[in-house]
Scaffold this motif. Structure first.
Motif, PDB file in Angstrom:
ATOM      1  N   GLN A  52       0.828  -1.207   0.000  1.00 51.42           N
ATOM      2  CA  GLN A  52       0.000   0.000   0.000  1.00 51.42           C
ATOM      3  C   GLN A  52       0.865   1.261   0.000  1.00 51.42           C
ATOM      4  N   ASP A  53       1.933   1.255   0.792  1.00 50.26           N
ATOM      5  CA  ASP A  53       2.831   2.404   0.821  1.00 50.26           C
ATOM      6  C   ASP A  53       3.537   2.585  -0.516  1.00 50.26           C
ATOM      7  N   LEU A  54       3.956   1.491  -1.121  1.00 47.33           N
ATOM      8  CA  LEU A  54       4.612   1.557  -2.428  1.00 47.33           C
ATOM      9  C   LEU A  54       3.655   2.109  -3.476  1.00 47.33           C
ATOM     10  N   TRP A  55       2.419   1.640  -3.476  1.00 49.10           N
ATOM     11  CA  TRP A  55       1.421   2.124  -4.440  1.00 49.10           C
ATOM     12  C   TRP A  55       1.160   3.618  -4.224  1.00 49.10           C
ATOM     13  N   ALA A  56       1.040   4.042  -2.989  1.00 51.82           N
ATOM     14  CA  ALA A  56       0.809   5.462  -2.704  1.00 51.82           C
ATOM     15  C   ALA A  56       1.993   6.306  -3.156  1.00 51.82           C
ATOM     16  N   PHE A  57       3.207   5.817  -2.924  1.00 51.42           N
ATOM     17  CA  PHE A  57       4.397   6.540  -3.363  1.00 51.42           C
ATOM     18  C   PHE A  57       4.431   6.677  -4.883  1.00 51.42           C
ATOM     19  N   LEU A  58       4.178   5.573  -5.586  1.00 49.09           N
ATOM     20  CA  LEU A  58       4.208   5.603  -7.049  1.00 49.09           C
ATOM     21  C   LEU A  58       3.122   6.526  -7.605  1.00 49.09           C
ATOM     22  N   ARG A  59       1.964   6.521  -6.987  1.00 48.40           N
ATOM     23  CA  ARG A  59       0.860   7.339  -7.466  1.00 48.40           C
ATOM     24  C   ARG A  59       1.121   8.827  -7.233  1.00 48.40           C
ATOM     25  N   VAL A  60       1.604   9.174  -6.036  1.00 46.41           N
ATOM     26  CA  VAL A  60       1.839  10.579  -5.700  1.00 46.41           C
ATOM     27  C   VAL A  60       2.993  11.153  -6.518  1.00 46.41           C
ATOM     28  N   ARG A  61       4.051  10.381  -6.680  1.00 48.65           N
ATOM     29  CA  ARG A  61       5.236  10.867  -7.401  1.00 48.65           C
ATOM     30  C   ARG A  61       5.131  10.696  -8.913  1.00 48.65           C
ATOM     31  N   LYS A  62       3.989  10.161  -9.382  1.00 45.24           N
ATOM     32  CA  LYS A  62       3.755   9.931 -10.814  1.00 45.24           C
ATOM     33  C   LYS A  62       4.819   9.004 -11.416  1.00 45.24           C
TER      34      LYS A  62
END
Length: 50
Positions: free
Chosen positions: A6-16
């Motif tokens: 979940q943290d990895l997905w949030a990081f990838l989504r926020v940082r594009k």
């Protein structure tokens, strides 16, 4: 483990950086193959592929 994903997905989504997801998946699959072929009968079949 689920929290990490979940943290990895949030990081990838926020940082594009969604384009990194296929690379991460392929590396994880290759790592799983390496772990699966350690001391098992599956190793002989994997070695014939390469």
């Amino acid at each position: 483990m689920l929290e990490f994903i979940q943290d990895l997905w949030a990081f990838l989504r926020v940082r594009k950086k969604i384009w990194l997801l296929p690379i991460i998946i392929i590396l994880a699959l290759l790592g799983a193959i390496v772990v699966a072929t350690q001391q098992s009968s599956l190793a002989t079949f994997i070695y014939t592929l390469f």
